[in-house]
Design an enzyme around this catalytic site. Sequence first.
Site, short mmCIF file in Angstrom:
data_model
loop_
_atom_site.label_atom_id
_atom_site.label_comp_id
_atom_site.label_asym_id
_atom_site.label_seq_id
_atom_site.Cartn_x
_atom_site.Cartn_y
_atom_site.Cartn_z
N LYS A 200 -0.23 12.17 9.90
CA LYS A 200 -1.60 11.88 10.36
C LYS A 200 -1.56 11.09 11.66
CE LYS A 200 -3.86 12.26 5.91
NZ LYS A 200 -4.89 13.30 6.01
N GLU B 286 -11.78 8.67 -2.21
CA GLU B 286 -12.26 10.05 -2.15
C GLU B 286 -13.55 10.16 -2.95
OE1 GLU B 286 -8.44 12.99 -1.44
OE2 GLU B 286 -9.05 12.57 -3.48
N HIS C 92 1.94 8.02 -0.32
CA HIS C 92 1.15 7.90 0.91
C HIS C 92 0.93 6.44 1.32
CE1 HIS C 92 0.66 12.06 0.29
NE2 HIS C 92 -0.48 12.06 -0.37
N LYS D 12 -5.27 0.01 -2.57
CA LYS D 12 -6.35 0.47 -3.43
C LYS D 12 -6.48 1.98 -3.27
CE LYS D 12 -9.41 -1.96 -1.25
NZ LYS D 12 -10.70 -2.43 -0.79
N LYS E 259 -12.63 7.72 2.69
CA LYS E 259 -12.17 6.78 3.71
C LYS E 259 -10.74 6.37 3.42
CE LYS E 259 -13.72 2.35 3.95
NZ LYS E 259 -14.77 1.34 4.15
N LEU F 160 -11.70 1.04 19.63
CA LEU F 160 -11.12 2.28 20.14
C LEU F 160 -11.46 3.38 19.14
CD1 LEU F 160 -9.20 4.16 21.71
CD2 LEU F 160 -7.30 3.15 20.46
N ARG G 189 -18.18 2.11 -6.05
CA ARG G 189 -17.08 1.57 -5.24
C ARG G 189 -15.82 1.34 -6.07
NH1 ARG G 189 -17.92 -3.36 -3.75
NH2 ARG G 189 -16.33 -3.32 -2.14
C1 BG6 Z 1 -2.52 14.63 -1.90
C2 BG6 Z 1 -2.94 14.17 -3.27
O1 BG6 Z 1 -1.17 14.33 -1.69
O2 BG6 Z 1 -3.30 13.97 -0.93
C3 BG6 Z 1 -4.42 14.44 -3.49
O3 BG6 Z 1 -2.18 14.86 -4.24
C4 BG6 Z 1 -5.25 13.86 -2.37
O4 BG6 Z 1 -4.85 13.94 -4.74
C5 BG6 Z 1 -4.67 14.27 -1.02
O5 BG6 Z 1 -6.57 14.35 -2.51
C6 BG6 Z 1 -5.38 13.55 0.10
O6 BG6 Z 1 -4.98 14.10 1.32
P1 BG6 Z 1 -5.92 13.99 2.58
O7 BG6 Z 1 -5.09 14.51 3.70
O8 BG6 Z 1 -7.13 14.83 2.28
O9 BG6 Z 1 -6.27 12.55 2.71
#
Ligand code: BG6
Length: 479
Positions: free
Chosen positions: A183, A217, A241, A310, A319, A374, A440
């Site tokens: 990203k 999400e 992630h 979180k 977000k 920015l 939230r």
């Molecule tokens: C994936 C997860 O690795 O990443 C998913 O398994 C999640 O649960 C997704 O929705 C989120 O990816 P992005 O790029 O949409 O933030």
Amino acid sequence: MDGSAGKDTSLELKDNTVIVVLGASGDLAKKKTFPALFGLYRNQFLPNDIQIVGYARTEMPHDEFIKRVKSYIKTPTKDLEKQLEEFCSICTYVWATPANTGEGQAQEPSAVLHGPAAKRVHNCFSAPEEMLLPLRMVALASFAPQVEKPFGKDLNSSRELQKSLEPDWKEDELFRIDHYLGKEMVKNILILRFGNLFFGATWNRQHIDNIQITFKEPFGTEGRGGYFDEFGIIRDVQQNHLLQVLTLLAMERPISFSSEDIRDEKVRVLRAMPAIEPKNVIIGFAMPTFCALVAYIKNERWDGVPFIMKAGKALNEQKTEIRIQFKDVTSGIFKDIPRNELVMRIQPNESVYIKMNSKLPGLSMQTVVTELDLTYRRRFSDLKIPEAYESLILDCLKGDHSNFVRDDELDASWRIFTPLLNYLDDNKEIIPMEYPYGSRGPAVLDDFTASYGYKFSDAAGYQWPTTSAAPPTGCSVGR
Ligand code: BG6
């Protein structure tokens, strides 16, 4: 500064490459892999004479496969439609019926390939044994929907998986994808940190009070309930992630931007992190679909600074962001002035902004929270931000490992999370806290983050992005 951040520019694409997309009839291929391959193709980033072979277990005629590929990709213009036709002409599909099928077992290389490209695919592996890996990976896909992630379910299973790949592949031939590393804003972390003296000088426990990494999400586990029951949000998002983002935020300056120098520093951070303690965790919902947890790094730079991670599904918004909250300024001249915050918005609307205090223009000495901002779509309005998978597939084709997870890094990250995962498995009586869909998160969340030092300041009614030129009133200087 030459603008290339010291990257090795000698890495080149190889002609006559064949890309085999495993699990080509699955969700990941549809949402990410094929759109990314098309993105690279139409911008002429793929090597000459590239062939793309979809591979899965589903029996499917070529035409049906092409129809599916087309449906994965949006083509708002006539030009794109034409390019998509061309792209489809380099795509073929094969499916396999493995010989020794057993539930959850790795398959043998004696599988039979079907489809127009079967012979070609077979030929692109020099020895029959080399078919083993794709078949093993397909076998893995039967228990983990995304072959690329999670790598295992805990430290032991990750090590086993690693061992099973070793006979076929050397570490430098493996590219373990964590798509967050592709990203744009995540790739900017090292540049922001090490390319700006003013960040470097304050990037430590003396100045930073707490760091939050947030993933939200607005949808639940739609269509992936089974996977989630087994994996949950910690394995799905936090162990990979968010932890990857954390290591980039916390690592020391690498000697160079070479992949091994970067990954060496990332591993060092992970090795300085004790396992997450259950007392520093809250879990929400029944899957679980929400978790907030706190990690620490026991080194000179970070000792005592909570890294609050979180992650939640079915929340009020989409977000992903990093929020670095600095310590209070020395009291005396100000009455309760808000803390500075540096926010890196990973998505949507990539931006970096610093919340800072300023004098409200006018005759009084009133202060107000304002920002250095920015926002990418304003500052870089004519540049396209690539999709994470486009960037990572290209890195992989060039043989650049910087944004992929190394074996020891993976091992160290499971070590941090496995005790917590075991604890949760062994203590089924711990009921995740319920939270309403679209909220939230669990009601205790704000108290939880506050208990690690985060000070929410709405005294100034500040909200980013700011919509009005006239800022609301802030605090006044103490006189
Ligand atoms: C994936 C997860 O690795 O990443 C998913 O398994 C999640 O649960 C997704 O929705 C989120 O990816 P992005 O790029 O949409 O933030």
